[in-house]
Design a protein around this motif. Structure first.
Motif, short mmCIF file in Angstrom:
data_model
loop_
_atom_site.label_atom_id
_atom_site.label_comp_id
_atom_site.label_asym_id
_atom_site.label_seq_id
_atom_site.Cartn_x
_atom_site.Cartn_y
_atom_site.Cartn_z
N GLN A 178 37.73 44.74 45.32
CA GLN A 178 38.24 43.52 44.71
C GLN A 178 37.53 42.79 44.10
OE1 GLN A 178 41.08 41.79 47.61
NE2 GLN A 178 41.67 39.86 46.12
N ILE A 179 36.48 41.77 44.37
CA ILE A 179 35.65 40.99 43.62
C ILE A 179 35.08 41.65 42.52
CG2 ILE A 179 33.96 39.45 44.07
CD1 ILE A 179 34.49 39.36 47.46
N LEU A 180 34.37 43.19 42.95
CA LEU A 180 33.60 43.74 42.29
C LEU A 180 34.32 44.38 40.84
CD1 LEU A 180 30.44 44.65 44.31
CD2 LEU A 180 30.86 42.64 42.54
N LEU A 181 35.20 44.88 41.33
CA LEU A 181 35.80 46.28 40.41
C LEU A 181 36.88 45.56 39.93
CD1 LEU A 181 34.62 49.47 42.23
CD2 LEU A 181 33.85 48.48 39.66
N GLN A 182 38.28 45.30 40.64
CA GLN A 182 39.49 44.83 40.58
C GLN A 182 39.18 43.41 39.57
OE1 GLN A 182 41.93 44.93 43.62
NE2 GLN A 182 41.65 46.94 43.80
N ARG A 183 38.37 42.32 39.46
CA ARG A 183 38.17 40.93 38.85
C ARG A 183 37.71 41.71 37.52
NH1 ARG A 183 36.69 37.32 43.08
NH2 ARG A 183 38.72 36.53 44.53
N ARG A 184 36.67 42.75 37.41
CA ARG A 184 36.23 43.11 36.23
C ARG A 184 37.58 43.82 35.27
NH1 ARG A 184 30.17 44.41 36.11
NH2 ARG A 184 29.13 42.64 37.87
N GLY A 185 38.54 43.84 35.97
CA GLY A 185 39.49 44.84 35.44
C GLY A 185 39.24 46.45 34.68
#
Length: 321
Positions: A178-185
């Motif tokens: 969630q922090i490293l991938l999803q927030r990067r879109g």
């Protein structure tokens, strides 16, 4: 009932049945190989899975070009994928190693602690919002698992610690996703996920394999290996990843959670039947309490999702790992 609606319901239930069958199949197959068949090497088994998944993902993306890859920068790979791969390798290794010591049914009971771990880790890193109501709910789940553990007939501390560590690794992995991938879109389907993460897992697992299991395999001849059996096992594991994609893509993450509840009870029954591992009434009672707490937690999460604006609700359903 409208024919189109009936057809959609039948398709959804088919996806659910496939996922439950493959998920239960992987768990029971791994248990058989590690505890019954004569291959007590969980790291090696996990490496076989990751190597096979890497090979298939490379074929689908690079050779046959059936699945489209994404352009990932080297910096993103090392800052996002590598830490996630390290945690995922720990999840799989320790989760498989627990089958050497514990019954499938008891492991499923311990897995009820997953929402507790995800909530605590998520609260620590700011991906979950703390509330007294949810904390009380998590306490109920924890007490239920403690009762189940107290009633477990074949309680082995080493196996319990391994499974708890696996749960901690997995909850940390989900938080990092969630922090490293999803927030990067970045959105990875199961094939692209395997393409990037499976090779990293294989590399991380190779270190403890060389240090721990390889010397044991070289010193002992009292273990079995059949290429056909392990190829079938790896194929089922790959099929499970594809089934996850179909289930979430064609239904919803909530449907998968509900299906997971059915799968857990099914595995408890099948474990007792296939491996002759009885379950005490105390353990069942404790798990029923934890099960009720998990169901209530899912209900609270559903209400929270329904309270979100439509755009956020759709985004959340698409990004849920």
């Amino acid at each position: 009932m409208d024919q189109a609606l009936l057809y959609q319901i039948l398709i959804s239930y088919t996806y659910v049945a496939i996922w439950i069958g493959l998920s239960a199949g992987v768990i029971l197959f791994n248990k058989y190989l590690l505890s019954v068949y004569g291959f007590p090497f969980p790291i090696a088994l996990t490496m076989i899975h990751m190597g096979f998944c890497s090979f298939i993902a490379i074929l689908l993306i690079r050779v046959f070009k059936i699945v489209e890859s994404i352009n990932m920068e080297v910096e993103t790979y090392f800052r996002a994928i590598v830490p996630i791969g390290a945690l995922f390798s720990g999840t799989l290794w320790l989760g498989n190693a627990a089958y050497l010591y514990l019954s499938v049914s008891f492991i499923q009971m311990l897995k009820a602690l997953m929402p507790v771990s995800v909530f605590l880790v998520g609260t620590l890193f700011g991906t979950e919002q703390y509330s007294n109501k949810i904390m009380l709910n998590m306490a109920v789940v924890t007490v239920g698992v403690m009762i189940a553990s107290y009633g477990e007939i074949n309680f082995v501390l080493t196996g319990v610690l391994m499974q708890l560590a696996s749960i901690l690794f997995e909850s940390s992995r989900l938080t990092l996703v969630q922090i490293l991938l999803q927030r990067r879109g970045m959105k990875l389907n199961p094939i692209t996920t395997l393409y990037y993460i499976a090779p990293a897992c294989f590399c991380f697992l190779s270190v403890p394999f060389v240090l721990i299991e390889l010397p044991k395999m070289q010193e002992s001849v009292d273990w079995n290996f059949d290429v056909t059996i392990f190829a079938a096992n790896a194929t089922v594991a790959l099929g499970l990843n594809l089934a996850v994609f179909l289930l979430i893509g064609k239904t919803s993450a909530l449907t998968m959670n509900v299906a997971g509840v059915v799968k857990d009870w099914l595995l408890i029954g099948l474990s007792a039947l296939l491996f002759h591992q009885p379950v005490s009434s105390v353990s069942l009672g404790g798990y029923a309490l934890a099960f009720g707490g998990v169901c209530y937690y899912n209900y609270l999460k559903l209400k929270d999702m329904q309270a979100q604006p439509p755009s956020r609700l759709e985004e959340g359903s698409q990004q849920k790992p």
